[in-house]
Design a protein around this motif. Structure first.
Motif, PDB file in Angstrom:
ATOM      1  N   SER A 204       0.728  -1.053   0.194  1.00 26.63           N
ATOM      2  CA  SER A 204       0.005   0.258  -0.310  1.00 26.63           C
ATOM      3  C   SER A 204       0.840   1.578  -0.126  1.00 26.63           C
ATOM      4  CB  SER A 204      -0.721  -0.341   1.435  1.00 26.63           C
ATOM      5  OG  SER A 204      -1.567   1.249   1.079  1.00 26.63           O
ATOM      6  N   ALA A 205       1.888   0.780   0.644  1.00 26.16           N
ATOM      7  CA  ALA A 205       2.928   2.238   1.367  1.00 26.16           C
ATOM      8  C   ALA A 205       3.740   2.707  -0.426  1.00 26.16           C
ATOM      9  CB  ALA A 205       4.344   1.861   1.503  1.00 26.16           C
ATOM     10  N   ILE A 206       3.991   1.510  -1.046  1.00 24.34           N
ATOM     11  CA  ILE A 206       4.318   1.554  -2.571  1.00 24.34           C
ATOM     12  C   ILE A 206       3.708   2.554  -3.444  1.00 24.34           C
ATOM     13  CG2 ILE A 206       5.505   0.920  -4.645  1.00 24.34           C
ATOM     14  CD1 ILE A 206       7.082  -1.008  -2.307  1.00 24.34           C
ATOM     15  N   ARG A 207       2.413   1.922  -3.484  1.00 26.63           N
ATOM     16  CA  ARG A 207       1.309   1.934  -4.891  1.00 26.63           C
ATOM     17  C   ARG A 207       1.102   3.691  -4.323  1.00 26.63           C
ATOM     18  NH1 ARG A 207      -4.921  -0.519  -3.953  1.00 26.63           N
ATOM     19  NH2 ARG A 207      -4.317   0.482  -2.219  1.00 26.63           N
ATOM     20  N   THR A 208       0.273   4.350  -2.719  1.00 27.06           N
ATOM     21  CA  THR A 208      -0.035   5.588  -2.554  1.00 27.06           C
ATOM     22  C   THR A 208       0.881   5.972  -1.562  1.00 27.06           C
ATOM     23  OG1 THR A 208      -2.580   4.297  -2.989  1.00 27.06           O
ATOM     24  CG2 THR A 208      -1.749   6.818  -1.855  1.00 27.06           C
ATOM     25  N   PRO A 209       1.401   7.365  -2.029  1.00 23.35           N
ATOM     26  CA  PRO A 209       2.078   8.275  -1.500  1.00 23.35           C
ATOM     27  C   PRO A 209       1.171   7.741  -0.065  1.00 23.35           C
ATOM     28  CG  PRO A 209       1.903   8.901  -3.209  1.00 23.35           C
ATOM     29  CD  PRO A 209       1.399   7.988  -3.032  1.00 23.35           C
ATOM     30  N   VAL A 210       2.124   7.703   1.395  1.00 24.99           N
ATOM     31  CA  VAL A 210       1.463   8.067   2.751  1.00 24.99           C
ATOM     32  C   VAL A 210       1.900   8.969   3.104  1.00 24.99           C
ATOM     33  CG1 VAL A 210       2.135   7.042   4.897  1.00 24.99           C
ATOM     34  CG2 VAL A 210       1.920   5.264   3.278  1.00 24.99           C
ATOM     35  N   SER A 211       0.166   9.883   3.495  1.00 26.79           N
ATOM     36  CA  SER A 211       0.241  11.823   3.421  1.00 26.79           C
ATOM     37  C   SER A 211      -0.640  12.038   4.359  1.00 26.79           C
ATOM     38  CB  SER A 211       1.317  12.578   2.327  1.00 26.79           C
ATOM     39  OG  SER A 211       0.842  13.769   2.238  1.00 26.79           O
ATOM     40  N   ALA A 212      -0.657  12.406   5.786  1.00 26.08           N
ATOM     41  CA  ALA A 212      -2.257  12.901   5.832  1.00 26.08           C
ATOM     42  C   ALA A 212      -1.735  13.322   7.032  1.00 26.08           C
ATOM     43  CB  ALA A 212      -2.150  11.453   6.301  1.00 26.08           C
ATOM     44  N   ASP A 213      -2.902  14.428   7.908  1.00 23.88           N
ATOM     45  CA  ASP A 213      -2.621  15.560   8.581  1.00 23.88           C
ATOM     46  C   ASP A 213      -2.862  14.717   9.790  1.00 23.88           C
ATOM     47  OD1 ASP A 213      -5.334  14.558   9.307  1.00 23.88           O
ATOM     48  OD2 ASP A 213      -6.102  16.361   8.330  1.00 23.88           O
ATOM     49  N   PRO A 214      -1.980  15.800  10.896  1.00 18.70           N
ATOM     50  CA  PRO A 214      -2.120  15.041  12.219  1.00 18.70           C
ATOM     51  C   PRO A 214      -3.551  14.214  12.802  1.00 18.70           C
ATOM     52  CG  PRO A 214      -1.011  16.974  12.229  1.00 18.70           C
ATOM     53  CD  PRO A 214      -1.779  16.837  11.020  1.00 18.70           C
ATOM     54  N   ALA A 215      -4.556  14.344  12.106  1.00 14.61           N
ATOM     55  CA  ALA A 215      -5.820  13.761  13.040  1.00 14.61           C
ATOM     56  C   ALA A 215      -6.245  12.369  12.448  1.00 14.61           C
ATOM     57  CB  ALA A 215      -7.529  14.216  12.155  1.00 14.61           C
ATOM     58  N   ALA A 216      -5.478  12.796  10.834  1.00  9.83           N
ATOM     59  CA  ALA A 216      -5.491  10.755   9.985  1.00  9.83           C
ATOM     60  C   ALA A 216      -4.416  10.393  10.877  1.00  9.83           C
ATOM     61  CB  ALA A 216      -5.402  11.250   8.884  1.00  9.83           C
ATOM     62  N   TRP A 217      -3.370  10.627  11.470  1.00 10.21           N
ATOM     63  CA  TRP A 217      -2.299  10.020  11.923  1.00 10.21           C
ATOM     64  C   TRP A 217      -2.914   9.647  13.668  1.00 10.21           C
ATOM     65  CZ3 TRP A 217       0.339   7.212   9.392  1.00 10.21           C
ATOM     66  CH2 TRP A 217       1.090   7.214   7.825  1.00 10.21           C
ATOM     67  N   GLY A 218      -3.785  10.645  14.169  1.00 12.21           N
ATOM     68  CA  GLY A 218      -4.356  10.379  15.111  1.00 12.21           C
ATOM     69  C   GLY A 218      -4.340   9.340  15.372  1.00 12.21           C
ATOM     70  N   SER A 219      -6.247   9.422  14.166  1.00  8.52           N
ATOM     71  CA  SER A 219      -6.658   8.408  14.335  1.00  8.52           C
ATOM     72  C   SER A 219      -6.255   6.868  13.772  1.00  8.52           C
ATOM     73  CB  SER A 219      -8.297   8.403  13.595  1.00  8.52           C
ATOM     74  OG  SER A 219      -8.915   9.805  13.845  1.00  8.52           O
TER      75      SER A 219
END
Length: 317
Positions: A204-219
């Protein structure tokens, strides 16, 4: 003597309540996480983090290794609650509102009871099967009604598939807990499933760049640390202290809490149809679980390490 018994009962309810409270946020934070992160990354990655925590816990407590046969059965548990439920709900909640998901998943306690009956070859009364069937019909009817009567959408099928996966995983896990211990069972399931989950996470990480805001990472962090591990520890501890019949009933409050969080945290409107559908599904699940508990009869005395096994097969994640 009575006061001591009451103290133990309260402790069991408190621990069980903490577990249900932890699980009630799962659909909420899944909805937040998949808004920015790939659902495959969310579903698989949370299991990878939880497996790391579980591995440390197993090493510190020097828990015994499962046998080859037990490992094969742990694969069933992992397929249901480590792979199936997280992935299916992650993909479903990319489109379905959290409140909608909470109502459909509310049938899980009854589905788990059915899976446990089939797994342990129990023979509950006709009332059990009627209540379970009505609960399933109501859940499907709600899903169809939520799509404007146009039939089941892909998200609804994913949610119902998640229910089946979790029910099978919990039923097998409940039986296996009698041999390995409850929290050890979910921990070994996480660890043994980790090679597959690591592979899916990397893909998944290779297929789609892993990028999100703090709310998504906190979730995502909550799903990994609490939903996949700490919530189980609290829930199983409550079941172990007991009384199991009372503590296991707390699970029926989970969809109610989830609906409340969906409104408060995500601002999703609580329509009359959503509330009515949720209450109907919960009522059917409560009847099915209660009838099964009565038909099972009083449990034989067992140790604290294994008392949660029977109750686990009567409850759900």
């Amino acid at each position: 003597m009575q006061s001591a018994s009451g103290y133990v009962s309260r402790r069991g309810l408190v621990w069980g309540g903490l577990g249900v409270l932890a699980f009630s946020f799962t659909v909420i934070f899944t909805r937040v996480a998949v808004a920015q992160l790939d659902p495959l990354f969310v579903g698989a990655g949370r299991a990878v983090v939880a497996a790391a925590i579980a591995g440390v816990a197993l090493a510190v407590t020097r828990s015994r290794m499962p046998s080859g046969q037990q490992a094969a059965r742990l694969a069933i548990v992992g397929g249901g609650v480590v792979l199936g439920f997280p992935l299916l709900t992650s993909f479903a909640l990319t489109a379905a509102p959290a409140s909608h998901g909470a109502v459909v998943i509310a049938v899980l306690p009854a589905a788990t009871a059915v899976a446990a009956v089939l797994r342990t070859r129990e023979r509950p009364g006709r009332g059990f099967w009627i209540a379970a069937a009505i609960g399933a019909v109501v859940a499907v009817a709600f899903a169809v009604g939520g799509s404007g009567g146009a039939g089941l959408h892909a998200t609804d099928l994913l949610l119902l598939g998640a229910v089946v996966a979790a029910a099978v995983g919990y039923a097998e896990g409940g039986v296996l807990s009698r041999e390995l211990g409850a929290w050890q069972t979910i921990s070994w399931a996480l660890v043994l499933s980790s090679p597959v989950m690591i592979g899916l996470t990397l893909f998944s990480a290779i297929r789609t760049p892993v990028s999100a805001d703090p709310a998504a990472w906190g979730s995502f962090t909550y799903l990994a640390v609490v939903s996949m591990f700490l919530g189980f520890v609290a829930w199983y501890r409550g079941l172990a202290i007991g009384p199991m019949a009372r503590v296991s009933q707390l699970q029926l409050a989970q969809p109610v809490l989830s609906l409340g969080w969906a409104a408060l945290v995500l601002g999703e409107p609580l329509t009359l149809g959503t509330v009515a559908g949720g209450l109907a599904v919960i009522a059917c699940a409560a009847i099915a679980v209660t009838i099964r508990q009565r038909s099972a009869g009083p449990p034989a005395p067992v140790s604290l390490e294994t008392t949660d096994a029977a109750a686990l097969t009567r409850s759900s994640r």
